[in-house]
Design a protein around this motif. Structure first.
Motif, PDB file in Angstrom:
ATOM      1  N   ALA A   3     -16.363 -31.616  31.866  1.00  0.00           N
ATOM      2  CA  ALA A   3     -15.638 -31.988  33.082  1.00  0.00           C
ATOM      3  C   ALA A   3     -15.845 -33.458  33.424  1.00  0.00           C
ATOM      4  CB  ALA A   3     -16.079 -31.100  34.242  1.00  0.00           C
ATOM      5  N   VAL A   4     -17.039 -33.961  33.205  1.00  0.00           N
ATOM      6  CA  VAL A   4     -17.311 -35.378  33.480  1.00  0.00           C
ATOM      7  C   VAL A   4     -16.466 -36.257  32.557  1.00  0.00           C
ATOM      8  CG1 VAL A   4     -19.087 -37.177  33.457  1.00  0.00           C
ATOM      9  CG2 VAL A   4     -19.602 -34.916  34.406  1.00  0.00           C
ATOM     10  N   ALA A   5     -16.385 -35.900  31.294  1.00  0.00           N
ATOM     11  CA  ALA A   5     -15.534 -36.643  30.360  1.00  0.00           C
ATOM     12  C   ALA A   5     -14.067 -36.534  30.773  1.00  0.00           C
ATOM     13  CB  ALA A   5     -15.733 -36.125  28.935  1.00  0.00           C
ATOM     14  N   ALA A   6     -13.653 -35.344  31.204  1.00  0.00           N
ATOM     15  CA  ALA A   6     -12.267 -35.152  31.643  1.00  0.00           C
ATOM     16  C   ALA A   6     -11.945 -36.025  32.848  1.00  0.00           C
ATOM     17  CB  ALA A   6     -12.015 -33.684  31.956  1.00  0.00           C
ATOM     18  N   ILE A   7     -12.868 -36.123  33.798  1.00  0.00           N
ATOM     19  CA  ILE A   7     -12.657 -36.990  34.960  1.00  0.00           C
ATOM     20  C   ILE A   7     -12.409 -38.425  34.496  1.00  0.00           C
ATOM     21  CG2 ILE A   7     -13.813 -38.093  36.925  1.00  0.00           C
ATOM     22  CD1 ILE A   7     -15.274 -35.365  37.342  1.00  0.00           C
ATOM     23  N   HIS A   8     -13.261 -38.896  33.609  1.00  0.00           N
ATOM     24  CA  HIS A   8     -13.123 -40.268  33.118  1.00  0.00           C
ATOM     25  C   HIS A   8     -11.769 -40.484  32.432  1.00  0.00           C
ATOM     26  CE1 HIS A   8     -14.178 -44.131  31.381  1.00  0.00           C
ATOM     27  NE2 HIS A   8     -13.803 -43.660  30.207  1.00  0.00           N
ATOM     28  N   THR A  53       6.428 -36.374  39.540  1.00  0.00           N
ATOM     29  CA  THR A  53       5.013 -36.231  39.228  1.00  0.00           C
ATOM     30  C   THR A  53       4.913 -36.052  37.719  1.00  0.00           C
ATOM     31  OG1 THR A  53       4.518 -35.233  41.356  1.00  0.00           O
ATOM     32  CG2 THR A  53       2.931 -34.844  39.582  1.00  0.00           C
ATOM     33  N   LEU A  54       4.187 -36.936  37.077  1.00  0.00           N
ATOM     34  CA  LEU A  54       4.104 -36.890  35.615  1.00  0.00           C
ATOM     35  C   LEU A  54       3.184 -35.793  35.092  1.00  0.00           C
ATOM     36  CD1 LEU A  54       4.053 -40.704  34.922  1.00  0.00           C
ATOM     37  CD2 LEU A  54       5.875 -39.091  34.312  1.00  0.00           C
ATOM     38  N   TYR A  55       2.082 -35.541  35.769  1.00  0.00           N
ATOM     39  CA  TYR A  55       1.160 -34.520  35.267  1.00  0.00           C
ATOM     40  C   TYR A  55       0.738 -33.589  36.392  1.00  0.00           C
ATOM     41  CZ  TYR A  55      -2.667 -32.143  32.960  1.00  0.00           C
ATOM     42  OH  TYR A  55      -3.469 -31.172  32.434  1.00  0.00           O
ATOM     43  N   HIS A  56       1.144 -32.334  36.243  1.00  0.00           N
ATOM     44  CA  HIS A  56       0.757 -31.299  37.204  1.00  0.00           C
ATOM     45  C   HIS A  56       0.130 -30.141  36.430  1.00  0.00           C
ATOM     46  CE1 HIS A  56       1.792 -29.534  41.363  1.00  0.00           C
ATOM     47  NE2 HIS A  56       0.734 -28.923  40.866  1.00  0.00           N
ATOM     48  N   TRP A  57      -0.981 -30.465  35.755  1.00  0.00           N
ATOM     49  CA  TRP A  57      -1.844 -29.466  35.131  1.00  0.00           C
ATOM     50  C   TRP A  57      -1.230 -28.781  33.906  1.00  0.00           C
ATOM     51  CZ3 TRP A  57      -3.294 -26.284  40.102  1.00  0.00           C
ATOM     52  CH2 TRP A  57      -3.845 -27.142  41.057  1.00  0.00           C
ATOM     53  N   ASP A  58      -0.267 -29.391  33.250  1.00  0.00           N
ATOM     54  CA  ASP A  58       0.394 -28.705  32.134  1.00  0.00           C
ATOM     55  C   ASP A  58       0.227 -29.441  30.804  1.00  0.00           C
ATOM     56  OD1 ASP A  58       2.049 -30.827  32.767  1.00  0.00           O
ATOM     57  OD2 ASP A  58       3.896 -29.688  32.531  1.00  0.00           O
ATOM     58  N   LEU A  59      -1.015 -29.727  30.470  1.00  0.00           N
ATOM     59  CA  LEU A  59      -1.305 -30.360  29.188  1.00  0.00           C
ATOM     60  C   LEU A  59      -0.771 -29.501  28.045  1.00  0.00           C
ATOM     61  CD1 LEU A  59      -2.981 -32.753  27.953  1.00  0.00           C
ATOM     62  CD2 LEU A  59      -4.829 -31.091  27.685  1.00  0.00           C
ATOM     63  N   PRO A  60      -0.101 -30.104  27.050  1.00  0.00           N
ATOM     64  CA  PRO A  60       0.283 -29.312  25.888  1.00  0.00           C
ATOM     65  C   PRO A  60      -0.957 -28.664  25.245  1.00  0.00           C
ATOM     66  CG  PRO A  60       1.415 -31.421  25.858  1.00  0.00           C
ATOM     67  CD  PRO A  60       0.382 -31.490  26.948  1.00  0.00           C
ATOM     68  N   GLN A  61      -0.851 -27.394  24.929  1.00  0.00           N
ATOM     69  CA  GLN A  61      -1.982 -26.686  24.330  1.00  0.00           C
ATOM     70  C   GLN A  61      -2.427 -27.364  23.037  1.00  0.00           C
ATOM     71  OE1 GLN A  61      -3.879 -24.195  25.610  1.00  0.00           O
ATOM     72  NE2 GLN A  61      -5.200 -24.441  23.825  1.00  0.00           N
ATOM     73  N   ALA A  62      -1.495 -27.959  22.313  1.00  0.00           N
ATOM     74  CA  ALA A  62      -1.854 -28.653  21.072  1.00  0.00           C
ATOM     75  C   ALA A  62      -2.851 -29.776  21.342  1.00  0.00           C
ATOM     76  CB  ALA A  62      -0.602 -29.212  20.392  1.00  0.00           C
ATOM     77  N   LEU A  63      -2.730 -30.460  22.479  1.00  0.00           N
ATOM     78  CA  LEU A  63      -3.691 -31.513  22.815  1.00  0.00           C
ATOM     79  C   LEU A  63      -5.019 -30.913  23.261  1.00  0.00           C
ATOM     80  CD1 LEU A  63      -1.492 -34.197  24.614  1.00  0.00           C
ATOM     81  CD2 LEU A  63      -2.422 -34.242  22.297  1.00  0.00           C
ATOM     82  N   GLU A  64      -4.979 -29.802  23.964  1.00  0.00           N
ATOM     83  CA  GLU A  64      -6.232 -29.126  24.333  1.00  0.00           C
ATOM     84  C   GLU A  64      -6.973 -28.686  23.076  1.00  0.00           C
ATOM     85  OE1 GLU A  64      -9.432 -27.569  26.214  1.00  0.00           O
ATOM     86  OE2 GLU A  64      -7.926 -28.891  27.055  1.00  0.00           O
ATOM     87  N   ASP A  65      -6.235 -28.232  22.076  1.00  0.00           N
ATOM     88  CA  ASP A  65      -6.855 -27.813  20.817  1.00  0.00           C
ATOM     89  C   ASP A  65      -7.573 -28.968  20.131  1.00  0.00           C
ATOM     90  OD1 ASP A  65      -5.861 -25.254  21.270  1.00  0.00           O
ATOM     91  OD2 ASP A  65      -4.179 -25.489  19.872  1.00  0.00           O
ATOM     92  N   ARG A  66      -7.191 -30.205  20.488  1.00  0.00           N
ATOM     93  CA  ARG A  66      -7.836 -31.398  19.920  1.00  0.00           C
ATOM     94  C   ARG A  66      -8.838 -32.011  20.903  1.00  0.00           C
ATOM     95  NH1 ARG A  66      -2.240 -32.444  18.058  1.00  0.00           N
ATOM     96  NH2 ARG A  66      -2.053 -34.210  19.466  1.00  0.00           N
ATOM     97  N   GLY A  67      -9.243 -31.233  21.915  1.00  0.00           N
ATOM     98  CA  GLY A  67     -10.249 -31.701  22.870  1.00  0.00           C
ATOM     99  C   GLY A  67      -9.762 -31.800  24.299  1.00  0.00           C
ATOM    100  N   GLY A  68      -8.442 -31.825  24.495  1.00  0.00           N
ATOM    101  CA  GLY A  68      -7.900 -31.906  25.847  1.00  0.00           C
ATOM    102  C   GLY A  68      -8.348 -33.172  26.555  1.00  0.00           C
ATOM    103  N   TRP A  69      -8.569 -33.056  27.852  1.00  0.00           N
ATOM    104  CA  TRP A  69      -8.959 -34.209  28.646  1.00  0.00           C
ATOM    105  C   TRP A  69     -10.374 -34.671  28.349  1.00  0.00           C
ATOM    106  CZ3 TRP A  69      -5.564 -37.298  30.409  1.00  0.00           C
ATOM    107  CH2 TRP A  69      -4.317 -36.838  30.832  1.00  0.00           C
ATOM    108  N   THR A  70     -11.125 -33.938  27.540  1.00  0.00           N
ATOM    109  CA  THR A  70     -12.455 -34.423  27.139  1.00  0.00           C
ATOM    110  C   THR A  70     -12.348 -35.487  26.054  1.00  0.00           C
ATOM    111  OG1 THR A  70     -12.862 -32.783  25.403  1.00  0.00           O
ATOM    112  CG2 THR A  70     -13.432 -32.152  27.670  1.00  0.00           C
ATOM    113  N   SER A  71     -11.164 -35.636  25.498  1.00  0.00           N
ATOM    114  CA  SER A  71     -10.917 -36.607  24.433  1.00  0.00           C
ATOM    115  C   SER A  71     -10.191 -37.836  24.984  1.00  0.00           C
ATOM    116  CB  SER A  71     -10.062 -35.962  23.340  1.00  0.00           C
ATOM    117  OG  SER A  71      -9.608 -36.937  22.427  1.00  0.00           O
ATOM    118  N   ARG A  72     -10.717 -38.988  24.685  1.00  0.00           N
ATOM    119  CA  ARG A  72     -10.090 -40.242  25.118  1.00  0.00           C
ATOM    120  C   ARG A  72      -8.655 -40.349  24.584  1.00  0.00           C
ATOM    121  NH1 ARG A  72     -12.552 -44.809  27.055  1.00  0.00           N
ATOM    122  NH2 ARG A  72     -11.353 -46.722  26.921  1.00  0.00           N
TER     123      ARG A  72
END
Length: 180
Positions: free
Chosen positions: A168-173, A96-115
């Motif tokens: 959340a809508v952006a994160a879904i996309h 499983t490639l992604y199980h909820w463990d986004l690097p915090q550095a990417l969250e600091d840049r918007g996380g899943w809300t960022s394309r």
């Protein structure tokens, strides 16, 4: 898998979330967790002993591409050793490639809300597949993306703990874009 700061691994969104007072019952964190990072050969021996034929495991993005950028070979090598150990014991690896463990550095840049995070995920997926794809035949891209998006960005109950329904809508996309 524990070892949340070993061998170049950086914080995930869950590491940061767990440090928030009251976010996690009892103040628990991912350290040492199951301590799988340090006990992997013993763990795989136990799996074989009880007759497991398949092992689904997640690859920690902050261990392999700690800040969403450069590859951390020590982290990638752990997963190479894990796959080798599983195969040597007749256990099929299922990644499983992604199980909820986004690097915090990417969250600091918007996380899943960022394309851009979807593009960083593609790089991460390519890295892991390049290292393990010759021996791993079963892959899951995202574990429960609805949780990552809605429970993480809308209700704030999971990491990153945001209360932003529009985010959340952006994160879904972007999670679906990453999956593609």
């Amino acid at each position: 898998e524990g070892s949340t700061s070993a061998d170049g691994r950086t914080d995930s969104i869950w590491d940061a979330f767990a440090r928030r007072p009251g976010a996690i019952l009892g103040g628990h964190t991912g350290e040492p967790g199951a301590d799988h990072y340090r006990r992997m050969p013993e763990d795989v021996a136990l799996m074989a002993e009880i007759g497991l034929t398949t092992y689904r495991f997640s690859v920690a993005w902050p261990r392999v591409r700690p800040d969403g950028g450069a590859v951390e070979q020590r982290g990638l090598d752990f997963y190479r050793r894990l796959v080798d150990e599983l195969l040597a014991r007749g256990i099929t690896p299922w990644v499983t490639l992604y199980h909820w463990d986004l690097p915090q550095a990417l969250e600091d840049r918007g996380g899943w809300t960022s394309r851009d995070t979807a593009h960083r995920f593609a790089e991460f997926a390519d890295t892991v597949h390049g290292a393990l794809g010759d021996r791993v035949h079963f892959w899951t891209t995202l574990n429960e993306p609805w949780c990552s998006a809605l429970v993480g960005y809308a209700s704030g109950e999971h990491a990153p703990g945001r209360l932003e329904p529009r985010a959340a809508v952006a994160a879904i996309h972007h999670l679906l874009l990453a999956h593609g």
